[in-house]
Structures are given as C-alpha cells and as structure tokens.
Enzyme design. Structure first.
Site, PDB file in Angstrom:
ATOM      1  N   ASP A 199      49.980  60.342  53.775  1.00 48.45           N
ATOM      2  CA  ASP A 199      50.501  59.348  54.711  1.00 48.45           C
ATOM      3  C   ASP A 199      50.098  57.919  54.361  1.00 48.45           C
ATOM      4  O   ASP A 199      48.947  57.536  54.524  1.00 48.45           O
ATOM      5  CB  ASP A 199      50.003  59.690  56.114  1.00 48.45           C
ATOM      6  CG  ASP A 199      50.614  58.794  57.176  1.00 48.45           C
ATOM      7  OD1 ASP A 199      51.632  58.147  56.888  1.00 48.45           O
ATOM      8  OD2 ASP A 199      50.065  58.749  58.284  1.00 48.45           O
ATOM      9  N   ASP A 235      56.926  51.901  53.324  1.00 48.62           N
ATOM     10  CA  ASP A 235      56.298  53.146  53.743  1.00 48.62           C
ATOM     11  C   ASP A 235      56.983  54.331  53.066  1.00 48.62           C
ATOM     12  O   ASP A 235      58.207  54.424  53.073  1.00 48.62           O
ATOM     13  CB  ASP A 235      56.410  53.280  55.271  1.00 48.62           C
ATOM     14  CG  ASP A 235      55.772  54.546  55.790  1.00 48.62           C
ATOM     15  OD1 ASP A 235      54.713  54.943  55.269  1.00 48.62           O
ATOM     16  OD2 ASP A 235      56.325  55.156  56.729  1.00 48.62           O
TER      17      ASP A 235
END
Ligand code: NAG
Ligand code: NAG
Ligand code: NAG
Ligand code: NAG
Length: 451
Positions: free
Chosen positions: A117, A327
């Site tokens: 992540d 991201d």
C-alpha cells in the site's frame, strides 16, 4: 534526467550508519520483488468468472472508497482519528487495495501475503495470541514466541511517538489502535523483527530490526485470505523509510497492462529502482500532509491536436501545495470537475464516433466504436507535471474498452472528494521511480511485462 548517484565514498558513509548494511550491499545492492494484482490468477482474491467490465466496475468502486480515505486523511489530524470517523459520511474501508506482496517475518522466516500500500505507512500482520482476528486461510497467524528475532518496543521509545494512535499498554509496551469508518479496527503492539523479502533473483533478502505492528485484535474483514499490510508510503514507519539509506531511499514499480493475466508487476529497491531512459521525465515530489502520501503538481492536461487545459485545483488543505496524489492502490484517475469537463470537450471534438452512455455508469464520455476494432482513432492525452515533465499516456492508459462496442475516456471527476489521484491504469507500462532523498519522481515508458 535521473539525478546522478552520490559517489561511492559518500554512499558508503551514509550506508554505514545503518547496522543492517552488510546484508544488503554484499554483492548486488538493489533487489526486486513481485507485486500480485488482486485480480490476477496468482491472487487468492481473483474471481474466476469475472469479466473485464465487471472487474473495472469493482475497481472503480474501490477507487472512490480510496478517494474518500485520502480526503479524510488530509483533513484530519491523526490524534482525532476516532472522533472524526463519526462525522464521516463515506465509508473508508481498508479492503480498497489493488496489489499484494509476499513478506517473510521472523527467524525462521514465515511467509505471509500482505497488501502492498503506497497510501499508508505502518507494516502490520495478525499475531498470536489473537483475541479476535479475521480468518486467514493460509498460513496461521504469526507467532512471536516462535521467532528468535522478535523484540518488544517500550512506549517511551522514540519510534513509538512516531506511531499515530500510539498508547502504552499495561506491560509498558508501545500499543496502537487504528479505527476506520464502518466499524473496522485493528490494535496490537509495535515490535521489532527481521523481515525478509523474496528477491526475484531467487534469494531471500533479510532486513533486521524492522518496526511492525503485531495485531492482536482486528474487527472486520480486512483482507480475505491475506494476513496484513505493508505500508509503502513516505512516513517514518513505512517499509521504504525504514530501509532508508540501505536502498538510498529509492523504490520503483512497473505495472503491466491489466489485460495480460500472466504478466507480473514488480517492486524494485535501491539501485534496481533507478529509472533510466532518454525519454524519462522527472517531477518534484511535493511535501504535504500527511507525509505518507506522494503529492505531485500537475500543471496541464493536453489533448492531441486540441491544445491543453490548465489544472487549477489545489488540495483541500492549505498546507498541501501539490494538486494530485500518485497512488498504485487506486485504479482510476480522478480529476477535478472543471478540468475534466474541459478535457472531455476537447476529446469529444477530436473523436468522430457517436456518443453513448457508459453501460457501467462510471465514465462521463463514451463512444460507440462498434465494428471499428483497433483502428478506432483516439487522441493522445498528456499529463504535464511540474518541472517540465510531460507524460504522454498510451491509448490503453487513457481510453478503456468497457465492452465490445464502447470506448470511454478513463478519467472520472473528483467532485465530492476534492482529491485528485493519478491512478494505476494511467501508470501502466511506465517504470516509476520514487527518490525520497532528492524528493523526485522519475517516469519512463517501459514494457513492464518484460522489464
Ligand atoms: C472463522 O472461521 C470459523 C470456522 O469456520 C468461524 O467459526 C469463525 O466465526 C470465523 N471467524 C471470523 C472472524 O469470521
Ligand atoms: C482493541 O480493540 C478492542 C475493541 O475495540 C478493545 O476492546 C480493546 O480494548 C482494544 N485494545 C487496545 C489495547 O486498544
Ligand atoms: C452502436 O452502433 C451499432 C452499429 O452502428 C448499433 O447497431 C448499436 O445499436 C450501437 N450501440 C449503441 C449502444 O448505441
Ligand atoms: C464480445 O465479442 C466476442 C467475440 O466477438 C463475443 O464472444 C462476446 O460475447 C462479446 N461480448 C459482449 C459483452 O458483447
């Protein structure tokens, strides 16, 4: 335009300040590991009878959940985490992720599949004894008592203070308690342990003294079949910052096209993460709050043959100078409403196919390309990042085939979130290098299935 590496002597000086240096620099310095897309056949989460449109729809839903997570994190200081959660309308769920990675914890090393992540920092896995844990099919929860390298961290340790939501438990150990909207929570103790990564060269790279969260209580299912999470953000407790000088604060990834089921995505560290290529571009990583997120500044978006649109928005919080977060865990690209409308107008005037409504109800601009096949002409879209860094997106990164006859512009409005995100489909087939020392991001076109 990759920045030159520091001289060997300087590098040695910097590296020698870390005790685990010899393990990483003996022989080849960089290393790489596999990233497993949640929908790939190698993932325990893949749904066998899913179709590309159904996967795209599900990924779009996760993208919106993640956008609300970013907004919430930017607007709330960590100490008010639990109280702020109550005021939140949209659910923040930790299961909105796209990639998994394998980590090996302890001595002897035990394998676990964890979420990779780039939107968070803390590394955590479920540990024994677990008062209440979600079921993970494989393997069992980590047993600290079975590892010779597990060390407790007391709550007066400096690193404990870097942990948001930290507290002191009855044994004077550093504890954490993370709450998420929708009733999800995890808590446990911060500990130090040897973490090993499976380099694609076939060797296990051990990294001693990594701070991680040993979760003894988790409420809600975070990851079916997964065991935890590896934070790859920019904050102090992330894997990247903990590896620090041993990897010269550099990591990169290369994500192949979604359509190639068998292709493997890779995460690179240290010298393997240096992005080369004469057509690479470099843009500043912009410090912001929280320091976990990778903020960039996007100046303009241009549409081939139609000129460009200035991207005006800033992030909701005044301390943030960047206007877009890059991201890997968000699939779609989110752009503010005004900019998106102008881009759509330019695209619409350069495409000759008839307009249709998006059958999956995600995108705002779609065309009926029935019968046109691969000959359909679409303009190249360029994201012009600050510092003179134009990224020309291949067609597959900006136009999505949502079914046999429909092609849509693959960006969505960030209205309601206020957070622009450069998502992972837009990043496909680029080698993207993060240098947290020089605070630069370097992007170069690459054939990621074969890199
Ligand atoms: C885990 O699985 C067991 C047996 O299948 C079940 O009894 C238990 O309720 C499950 N726990 C959770 C947290 O889902
Ligand atoms: C962990 O969470 C549970 C449920 O919210 C709570 O009962 C327990 O006190 C928490 N433990 C710590 C150490 O925060
Ligand atoms: C797309 O075009 C084809 C051929 O012109 C037509 O048969 C079909 O109905 C159209 N689809 C939609 C959704 O308009
Ligand atoms: C798309 O086309 C293929 C081959 O022409 C066909 O087998 C498939 O059923 C079509 N799918 C949809 C959703 O129309």
């Amino acid at each position: 335009m990759a920045s030159p590496l520091p001289s060997f002597a300087i590098r040695l000086l910097i590296l020698s300040t870390t005790c685990f240096l010899p393990l990483l620099v003996r022989g080849k310095q960089g290393f790489s590991i596999d990233l497993i897309h949640r929908d790939s056949p190698k993932s325990p989460l893949s749904v066998p009878d899913s179709t590309p449109p159904s996967r795209l729809k599900a990924a779009a839903d996760r993208s919106f959940i993640r956008a609300s997570y970013f907004l919430y994190s930017i607007q709330n200081i960590p100490s008010s985490l639990s109280s702020a959660t109550n005021n939140l309308n949209s659910e923040i769920r930790p299961d909105s992720f796209e990639y998994l990675m394998r980590i090996y914890v302890g001595s002897p090393p035990e394998p676990f599949l964890a979420i990779a992540d780039t939107g968070s920092d803390l590394i955590w896995i479920q540990c024994k004894p677990c008062k209440y844990c979600f079921n993970q099919t494989n393997p069992d929860n980590f047993d600290p008592q079975a590892s010779s390298t597990y060390k407790k961290i007391t709550c007066d340790a400096d690193i404990c203070l870097a942990l948001s939501g930290n507290s002191c438990d009855s044994n004077h150990e550093c504890a954490y308690n993370y709450n998420y909207a929708g009733g999800f929570s995890v808590n446990g103790s911060l500990a130090s342990e040897t973490l090993s990564l499976d380099s694609t060269g076939g060797r296990l790279v051990p990294i001693p003294s990594i701070m991680f969260g040993c979760t003894h209580y988790s409420k809600g299912t975070f990851v079916d079949n997964g065991a935890g999470l590896v934070g790859l953000g920019g904050g102090r407790l992330s894997l990247i910052q903990q590896l620090g000088s041993a990897i010269e604060s550099k990591f990169s990834y290369c994500l192949p096209s979604f359509d190639i089921d068998s292709a493997t995505s890779r995460l690179h560290f240290g010298s393997n993460a240096v992005v080369h290529g004469y057509n690479s571009v470099t843009t500043p990583l912009i410090p912001g709050f929280p320091d976990t997120f990778y903020f960039l500044s996007l100046d303009r978006i241009s549409v081939e043959g139609q000129g460009s649109v200035r991207v005006s928005t800033t992030m909701p919080d005044a301390v943030n100078q960047g206007n877009i977060i890059i991201d890997s865990g968000t699939t779609l690209t989110l752009i503010d409403e005004d900019t998106l409308k102008s881009v759509e107008k330019k695209v619409a005037s350069s495409v000759s196919f008839p307009r249709v409504v998006d059958p999956i109800k995600v995108f705002g601009l779609c065309f009926n390309v029935s019968g046109a096949g691969d000959d359909a002409k679409f303009p190249a879209i360029t994201f012009e990042f600050s510092g003179g860094a134009p990224v020309v997106l291949p067609r597959a990164n900006s136009f999505f085939e949502v079914d046999n006859s429909t092609m849509c512009l693959g960006f969505v409005s960030s209205k309601g979130f206020g957070v622009n995100i450069f998502g992972n489909i837009a990043q496909q087939n680029f080698h993207i290098g993060y240098d947290l020392r020089s605070m630069e991001l370097t992007i170069a076109p690459a054939d990621c299935a074969n890199l």
